[in-house]
Design an enzyme around this catalytic site. Structure first.
Site, PDB file in Angstrom:
ATOM      1  N   HIS A  18      -1.957   4.861   2.896  1.00  0.00           N
ATOM      2  CA  HIS A  18      -2.396   5.261   1.640  1.00  0.00           C
ATOM      3  C   HIS A  18      -3.114   6.397   1.807  1.00  0.00           C
ATOM      4  O   HIS A  18      -2.948   7.252   0.955  1.00  0.00           O
ATOM      5  CB  HIS A  18      -3.659   3.913   1.092  1.00  0.00           C
ATOM      6  N   LYS A  42      -7.045 -13.527  -5.527  1.00  0.00           N
ATOM      7  CA  LYS A  42      -8.146 -14.377  -5.710  1.00  0.00           C
ATOM      8  C   LYS A  42      -9.404 -14.278  -4.720  1.00  0.00           C
ATOM      9  O   LYS A  42     -10.620 -14.419  -5.039  1.00  0.00           O
ATOM     10  CB  LYS A  42      -7.786 -15.945  -5.881  1.00  0.00           C
ATOM     11  N   ARG A  91       8.051   2.772   1.521  1.00  0.00           N
ATOM     12  CA  ARG A  91       8.031   2.665   2.924  1.00  0.00           C
ATOM     13  C   ARG A  91       9.377   2.087   3.648  1.00  0.00           C
ATOM     14  O   ARG A  91       9.854   2.559   4.426  1.00  0.00           O
ATOM     15  CB  ARG A  91       6.989   1.406   3.313  1.00  0.00           C
ATOM     16  N   SER A 129      -1.419  -3.088   4.107  1.00  0.00           N
ATOM     17  CA  SER A 129      -2.750  -3.951   3.890  1.00  0.00           C
ATOM     18  C   SER A 129      -2.660  -5.130   4.494  1.00  0.00           C
ATOM     19  O   SER A 129      -3.515  -5.873   5.229  1.00  0.00           O
ATOM     20  CB  SER A 129      -3.281  -3.883   2.475  1.00  0.00           C
TER      21      SER A 129
END
Ligand SMILES: Nc1ncnc2c1ncn2[C@@H]1O[C@H](COP(=O)(O)OP(=O)(O)OP(=O)(O)O)[C@@H](O)[C@H]1O
Ligand SMILES: [Mg+2]
Length: 163
Positions: A18, A42, A91, A129
């Site tokens: 990022h 969540k 990517r 991530s």
């Protein structure tokens, strides 16, 4: 007219992949807004406040990088900010299909907004991530993939989560 770009994502956590896209984006566009999506997951690893703090810390010396949060439809946020460009990173081939759909959907919803893709660097094509979260939670060293700001927090966070 200055070119204002929005780089949306969940950034949970911000990775060097990022950071690379944002750094390069800051050289191309007059201003780039890193827009962190609220409520994407969540149970995120890092809270919205932490993600904001981390990203602002990493880009504190970049006057044309702004960090913000958004909720709801991306194109609504982009129009509200009077931006014209959505930045996405690519990517691998596996990113392509979803990104292609997303870009076309967004173009249909907001024809005046252009999606611009930036190709990842050779050091980052395998960094996500999700993988960083997984490696960290299994005790692996994520030093090569994230900034100091993330490293300083991730070990504790993963331990807290494991209970
Ligand atoms: N290593 C990377 N190189 C280039 N672009 C990337 C990289 N990692 C993520 N991106 C891009 O950044 C944008 C935001 O992605 P996102 O927040 O989903 O990150 P992610 O690493 O894919 O997270 P997750 O694994 O949780 O989905 C997307 O356009 C994504 O393709
Ligand atoms: Mg992703």
């Amino acid at each position: 007219m200055p070119t204002l770009a929005v780089y949306p994502g969940s950034f949970d956590p911000l990775t060097n992949g990022h950071v690379d896209i944002i750094t390069r984006g800051a050289r191309i566009f007059d201003r780039i807004i890193v827009a962190i999506l609220i409520n994407a997951e969540k149970a995120p690893l890092f809270s919205m406040d932490e993600r904001l703090k981390i990203t602002r810390e990493v880009f504190k010396d970049f006057p044309n990088v702004e960090v913000d949060t958004f909720d709801g439809l991306l194109v609504d946020y982009v129009e509200r900010r009077r931006a014209h460009v959505i930045v996405r990173g690519l990517r691998a081939v596996s990113d392509f299909e979803y990104e292609f759909q997303l870009a076309n959907m967004n173009r249909k919803l907001a024809p005046e907004v252009e999606t611009v893709f930036m190709m990842t660097g050779e050091d980052y094509f395998y960094v996500s991530s999700n993988l960083v979260r997984e490696v960290a939670s299994l005790g692996g060293d994520v030093t090569p993939f994230v900034s100091e700001a993330v490293l300083a927090r991730i070990t504790d966070r993963v331990a807290e989560r494991a209970g």
